[in-house]
Design an enzyme around this catalytic site. Structure first.
Site, mmCIF file in Angstrom:
data_model
loop_
_atom_site.group_PDB
_atom_site.id
_atom_site.type_symbol
_atom_site.label_atom_id
_atom_site.label_comp_id
_atom_site.label_asym_id
_atom_site.label_seq_id
_atom_site.Cartn_x
_atom_site.Cartn_y
_atom_site.Cartn_z
ATOM 1 N N TYR A 181 0.834 -1.211 0.000
ATOM 2 C CA TYR A 181 0.000 0.000 0.000
ATOM 3 C C TYR A 181 0.866 1.257 0.000
ATOM 4 C CZ TYR A 181 -3.284 3.581 1.529
ATOM 5 O OH TYR A 181 -4.033 4.739 1.626
ATOM 6 N N LYS A 215 1.277 4.370 -2.966
ATOM 7 C CA LYS A 215 1.053 5.794 -2.732
ATOM 8 C C LYS A 215 2.315 6.613 -3.032
ATOM 9 C CE LYS A 215 -3.256 5.679 -1.682
ATOM 10 N NZ LYS A 215 -4.249 6.343 -2.547
ATOM 11 N N THR A 219 -13.518 6.458 6.170
ATOM 12 C CA THR A 219 -14.141 5.853 4.991
ATOM 13 C C THR A 219 -13.967 4.338 5.059
ATOM 14 O OG1 THR A 219 -12.150 5.851 3.607
ATOM 15 C CG2 THR A 219 -13.465 7.887 3.649
#
Length: 325
Positions: free
Chosen positions: A205, A209, A242
């Site tokens: 991850y 990014k 989220t």
């Protein structure tokens, strides 16, 4: 060796997260200024069916834009468009199904958009996933790398000529890439971008990014060198409440819920930094920035490595067969 390769990325990523939470404990989300109307302009927002993507799409439609909401959930997309219409937006919203983990799907959408003969003034590369168990896209890429980065890399390049044509002096087309503070923990392993040797969802991850920031800077350099009226910026929304956190460990999920209510940003607050880069007068003609909480910040030192930027661009082009697109 295997244990170390898993633990190091995990510790680095959670350390970054702790720093962000500490900041958010003392500093409120910046207040988005009133943005100029965007009537007649066209935008694409990936991952626009929910969360920050939806909030960005709704705000842009409210400013008068024709917004294409890109996502892989048709039912969610229909509901998102309906909500925007019910808001009485001055602009227009359309949902288009695209699976960013499929290079074929990305190419199909790009061609469909081109066939519409519309301009493109804004591309918000927002869609993403975080900490999923080891899996591959249909094209064989590590899932984080494929969805968060490669899908957006291909989409941007396939639409770049339209963005160039649509940008004008004093009214640039804009590309906004949604990165994260976790990019500071990212390590670009050019010999194993798909993490085949020692898989870590945390490391994968963070790498995806970081790749987005490297991509942003190299793309902006290309636009400047070519004299095009296109800007590219990377934004960091902070820690936002989220569905992105749904893949946390059970214990981390339990700890996250009470913390999120107090310290996490809302999706609307998280989207505000993308909106600032996307539509504010302040960032007209301004590119190659890393934005956090309404301010320009320094990204990870490695993200400014121009040699690494070029290597990643070249390798990404090979992986997605860009010359064949």
């Amino acid at each position: 060796m295997w244990l170390l390769s898993v633990l190091v990325p995990l510790v680095r990523l959670y350390f970054c997260g702790a720093k962000v939470l500490f900041y958010q404990m003392f500093y409120r989300s910046f207040k988005l200024p009133v943005l100029p109307k965007q009537c007649g302009r066209v935008a694409i927002v990936t991952g626009g069916t929910r969360g920050m993507g939806f909030e960005a799409a709704r705000h842009l439609a409210g400013l008068g834009m024709h917004v294409f909401i890109v996502g892989n959930e048709k039912e969610e997309g229909t509901k998102a468009v309906q909500k925007i219409q019910e808001d009485g937006a001055e602009g227009k919203a359309e949902f288009v199904f695209v699976d960013l983990t499929s290079l074929k799907s990305v190419r199909q959408f790009a061609q469909t958009f081109r066939d519409r003969g519309l301009p493109l003034h804004l591309l918000v590369n927002n869609a993403g996933t975080m900490l999923v168990p080891e899996r591959q896209t249909e094209d064989g890429f590590e899932f984080h790398f494929g969805l968060n980065y490669l899908g957006h890399f291909l989409l941007t390049n396939l639409l770049l000529d339209i963005l160039k044509e649509s940008g004008k002096p004093g009214r640039c087309s804009r590309i906004v890439n949604m990165s994260s503070a976790t990019h500071y923990a990212g390590i670009m392993n050019m010999d194993d971008l798909n993490r085949r040797k020692h898989y870590s969802s945390h490391g994968a991850y963070a790498q995806s990014k970081l790749a987005l920031v490297l991509f942003t800077y190299y793309l902006q350099e290309q636009m400047m060198a070519g004299g095009y009226h296109v800007t590219a910026n990377a934004v960091d929304p902070g820690m936002v409440d989220t569905a992105l956190y749904d893949n946390l460990w059970t214990l981390a999920q339990m700890l996250k819920k009470p913390v999120a209510k107090i310290l996490f940003r809302t999706p609307a607050e998280g989207a505000s930094i993308a909106l600032l880069a996307a539509a504010s007068s302040e960032f007209e003609g301004v590119g190659a920035c890393y934005l956090y909480n309404g301010e320009k910040r320094s990204s990870a030192e490695v993200s400014y490595d121009t040699e690494l930027q070029a290597k990643l661009w070249k390798r990404s082009s090979e992986l997605v067969a860009l010359q064949k697109a």
